[in-house]
Write a protein that holds these residues in place. Structure first.
Motif, PDB file in Angstrom:
ATOM      1  N   TYR A  56      -0.977   1.199  11.301  1.00  0.00           N
ATOM      2  CA  TYR A  56      -1.417   0.174  10.339  1.00  0.00           C
ATOM      3  C   TYR A  56      -2.150  -0.761  10.817  1.00  0.00           C
ATOM      4  O   TYR A  56      -1.835  -1.218  12.138  1.00  0.00           O
ATOM      5  CB  TYR A  56      -0.293  -0.285   9.498  1.00  0.00           C
TER       6      TYR A  56
ATOM      7  N   HIS B 161       0.663  -1.060   0.019  1.00  0.00           N
ATOM      8  CA  HIS B 161      -0.029   0.002  -0.086  1.00  0.00           C
ATOM      9  C   HIS B 161       0.852   1.212   0.165  1.00  0.00           C
ATOM     10  O   HIS B 161       1.378   1.736   1.235  1.00  0.00           O
ATOM     11  CB  HIS B 161      -0.936  -0.048   1.243  1.00  0.00           C
TER      12      HIS B 161
ATOM     13  N   ARG C 149      -4.843   7.119   9.318  1.00  0.00           N
ATOM     14  CA  ARG C 149      -5.233   8.238   8.153  1.00  0.00           C
ATOM     15  C   ARG C 149      -5.827   9.426   9.008  1.00  0.00           C
ATOM     16  O   ARG C 149      -5.567  10.662   8.277  1.00  0.00           O
ATOM     17  CB  ARG C 149      -6.624   7.549   7.750  1.00  0.00           C
TER      18      ARG C 149
ATOM     19  N   GLY D   4       4.289   3.616   3.504  1.00  0.00           N
ATOM     20  CA  GLY D   4       4.251   2.591   2.582  1.00  0.00           C
ATOM     21  C   GLY D   4       4.274   1.108   3.475  1.00  0.00           C
ATOM     22  O   GLY D   4       5.380   1.009   3.867  1.00  0.00           O
TER      23      GLY D   4
ATOM     24  N   THR E 290      -3.558   5.914  -1.056  1.00  0.00           N
ATOM     25  CA  THR E 290      -2.645   5.077  -1.403  1.00  0.00           C
ATOM     26  C   THR E 290      -2.909   4.384  -2.741  1.00  0.00           C
ATOM     27  O   THR E 290      -3.932   4.397  -3.187  1.00  0.00           O
ATOM     28  CB  THR E 290      -2.497   3.758  -0.252  1.00  0.00           C
ATOM     29  N   ARG E 291      -2.093   3.725  -3.257  1.00  0.00           N
ATOM     30  CA  ARG E 291      -2.072   3.003  -4.509  1.00  0.00           C
ATOM     31  C   ARG E 291      -1.482   1.544  -4.295  1.00  0.00           C
ATOM     32  O   ARG E 291      -0.489   1.417  -3.133  1.00  0.00           O
ATOM     33  CB  ARG E 291      -1.298   3.669  -5.494  1.00  0.00           C
ATOM     34  N   GLU E 292      -1.907   0.604  -5.010  1.00  0.00           N
ATOM     35  CA  GLU E 292      -1.568  -0.784  -4.766  1.00  0.00           C
ATOM     36  C   GLU E 292      -0.414  -1.043  -5.850  1.00  0.00           C
ATOM     37  O   GLU E 292      -0.455  -0.857  -6.859  1.00  0.00           O
ATOM     38  CB  GLU E 292      -2.377  -1.799  -4.825  1.00  0.00           C
TER      39      GLU E 292
ATOM     40  N   PRO F 158      -2.731  -2.359   5.423  1.00  0.00           N
ATOM     41  CA  PRO F 158      -3.443  -1.157   5.030  1.00  0.00           C
ATOM     42  C   PRO F 158      -3.278  -0.317   6.243  1.00  0.00           C
ATOM     43  O   PRO F 158      -3.108  -0.837   7.279  1.00  0.00           O
ATOM     44  CB  PRO F 158      -4.831  -1.642   4.763  1.00  0.00           C
ATOM     45  N   SER F 159      -3.569   1.054   6.151  1.00  0.00           N
ATOM     46  CA  SER F 159      -3.518   2.043   7.307  1.00  0.00           C
ATOM     47  C   SER F 159      -4.722   1.957   8.146  1.00  0.00           C
ATOM     48  O   SER F 159      -5.807   1.395   7.941  1.00  0.00           O
ATOM     49  CB  SER F 159      -3.346   3.363   6.661  1.00  0.00           C
TER      50      SER F 159
END
Length: 232
Positions: A187, A95, A114, A104, A123-125, A108-109
């Motif tokens: 996370y 992420h 957040r 990163g 985010t992007r994967e 996931p966060s």
């Protein structure tokens, strides 16, 4: 308030770095494993402080790794590897935040993360390769015999540690560990500090120092700390 926290972080980092310089010298460390290297900040700092031994940096995210490779260019004792380290070999989804960020994670966060930094919601994967450290040891270690394992994997330190297998057990080549532990996880699924340290203690490691890394400005509580560990 922010300036006070910035000064506290700087003081903590200075104290940690002084501790690491002492350990590197006293334990005759000839290899630093820089896991979660980002753009090479930690390794560059070691070089600035006089460490001249071998460096192996691991960074799976493409954006930071490009800057890491540039930082290591011209240093024939500093090698860069494009993997995440974990407990199982294979691939995983990273992420990734924006390319300029130090954040990163393979996790996931969290809601707190957040809220703490809104960039963590954007985010992007990115698919990355995951390797076990004991599976790549011969490739990355060269002739090194005494290693410092630095872990800053944004919530994945324990899987990376467990993937080292016998390397981090009594008699193994890893003689010191630096790991980021969470008090308030940014996370999802990250073990809290007590569980984290208990896992290291179970493997024969003893706490040598704790240094705050990040704070929550509204409450002033610590979020993460760097734990320095040596053989018990």
């Amino acid at each position: 308030m922010t300036s006070h926290l910035d000064r506290q972080r700087a003081l903590s980092e200075q104290a940690r770095d002084a501790h690491l310089r002492w350990l590197i010298e006293d334990l005759a460390i000839d290899l630093v494993l820089d896991v979660g290297a980002n753009s090479g900040q930690f390794a560059t700092s070691l070089r600035t402080q006089g460490y001249a031994g071998a460096l192996a940096s691991f960074e799976p995210a493409a954006g930071p790794r490009e800057r890491l490779v540039a930082a290591a260019a011209g240093d024939d004792r500093w090698r860069v590897h494009p993997w995440a380290l974990g407990e199982q070999e294979g691939t995983a989804v990273l992420h990734a935040v924006d390319e300029q960020s130090e954040l990163g994670s393979l996790r996931p966060s969290s809601a707190f993360g957040r809220a703490w930094k809104d960039v963590m919601a954007r985010t992007r994967e990115e698919e990355v390769q995951v390797r076990r450290l004991d599976a790549v040891w011969c490739e990355v270690a060269g002739g090194a015999e005494r290693a410092l394992l630095k872990l800053d994997t944004q919530g994945f330190d324990l899987p990376a540690f467990r993937g080292a297998g016998a390397l981090v057990e009594a008699g193994g080549p890893v003689v010191a560990v630096l790991s980021e532990v969470a008090v308030v996880p940014i996370y999802e699924g990250v073990p809290l500090m007590e569980e984290h340290l208990a896992a290291y203690t179970e493997k024969g490691w003893a706490l040598a120092g704790l240094y705050p890394v990040s704070f929550d400005p509204p409450t002033l509580r610590v979020i993460e700390l760097d734990a320095v560990l040596v053989r018990g």
